[in-house]
Design a protein around this motif. Sequence first.
Motif, short mmCIF file in Angstrom:
data_model
loop_
_atom_site.label_atom_id
_atom_site.label_comp_id
_atom_site.label_asym_id
_atom_site.label_seq_id
_atom_site.Cartn_x
_atom_site.Cartn_y
_atom_site.Cartn_z
N VAL A 46 0.84 -1.20 0.00
CA VAL A 46 0.00 0.00 0.00
C VAL A 46 0.87 1.25 0.00
CG1 VAL A 46 -1.74 1.32 1.28
CG2 VAL A 46 -1.93 -1.18 1.13
N SER A 47 1.76 1.37 0.99
CA SER A 47 2.60 2.57 1.06
C SER A 47 3.75 2.36 2.03
CB SER A 47 1.78 3.79 1.49
OG SER A 47 1.36 3.65 2.84
N ALA A 48 4.75 3.22 1.90
CA ALA A 48 5.87 3.23 2.84
C ALA A 48 6.39 4.66 2.94
CB ALA A 48 6.99 2.30 2.38
N THR A 49 6.79 5.03 4.13
CA THR A 49 7.46 6.31 4.35
C THR A 49 8.70 6.05 5.19
OG1 THR A 49 6.18 6.82 6.33
CG2 THR A 49 5.33 7.66 4.24
N PHE A 50 9.69 6.91 5.02
CA PHE A 50 10.95 6.76 5.75
C PHE A 50 11.25 8.05 6.48
CE2 PHE A 50 10.93 3.86 2.22
CZ PHE A 50 11.23 2.67 2.84
N HIS A 51 11.75 7.90 7.68
CA HIS A 51 12.00 9.05 8.55
C HIS A 51 13.39 8.91 9.16
CE1 HIS A 51 7.56 9.51 8.53
NE2 HIS A 51 7.62 8.20 8.51
N LEU A 52 14.10 10.03 9.26
CA LEU A 52 15.41 10.05 9.91
C LEU A 52 15.27 10.76 11.25
CD1 LEU A 52 17.67 11.18 6.92
CD2 LEU A 52 17.23 8.85 7.74
N SER A 53 15.74 10.12 12.32
CA SER A 53 15.72 10.80 13.62
C SER A 53 16.74 11.93 13.59
CB SER A 53 16.03 9.83 14.75
OG SER A 53 17.36 9.37 14.67
N ARG A 54 16.44 12.97 14.27
CA ARG A 54 17.32 14.14 14.27
C ARG A 54 18.64 13.88 14.97
NH1 ARG A 54 14.22 19.63 13.65
NH2 ARG A 54 12.56 18.89 12.31
N ASP A 55 18.67 12.88 15.86
CA ASP A 55 19.94 12.57 16.54
C ASP A 55 20.83 11.66 15.69
OD1 ASP A 55 18.77 10.04 16.77
OD2 ASP A 55 18.65 10.09 18.96
N GLY A 56 20.32 11.21 14.53
CA GLY A 56 21.11 10.38 13.63
C GLY A 56 21.16 8.91 13.98
N GLU A 57 20.44 8.51 15.02
CA GLU A 57 20.58 7.15 15.52
C GLU A 57 19.44 6.20 15.15
OE1 GLU A 57 21.42 7.47 19.71
OE2 GLU A 57 23.37 8.37 19.32
#
Length: 112
Positions: A46-57
């Motif tokens: 159906v769908s996918a989203t990707f997110h980066l944490s601001r702390d890089g971890e």
Amino acid sequence: MATISPSPDLFTLVNVFGVAPEKQRELRDHLVQVTEDLIRHMPGFVSATFHLSRDGEQVVNYAQWRSEADFRAMHADPRLQPHFDYCRSVSRPKPIFCEVTHSFGATSPEGA
């Protein structure tokens, strides 16, 4: 554009990948490429989203599938085993299977 749908008919996965900051974008790029090339074309996607944490971890993947069976079939596909091996080699994946109970959008264009 991905939509977070509270439909009980969808199978929802939130996968949190713990990763060293210097590997965060590399892992994200890998996940995006595999999704673009293979996963999005698989039955039930159906769908996918990707997110980066601001702390890089962390890299966070939010995905929905038509059914758990469709998700399990994707996960068993031998073409994706090198992908899963790579993810485990550079990160600590923590898949969380969820039921979406509520989803809200902005009430005005200023909030969007």
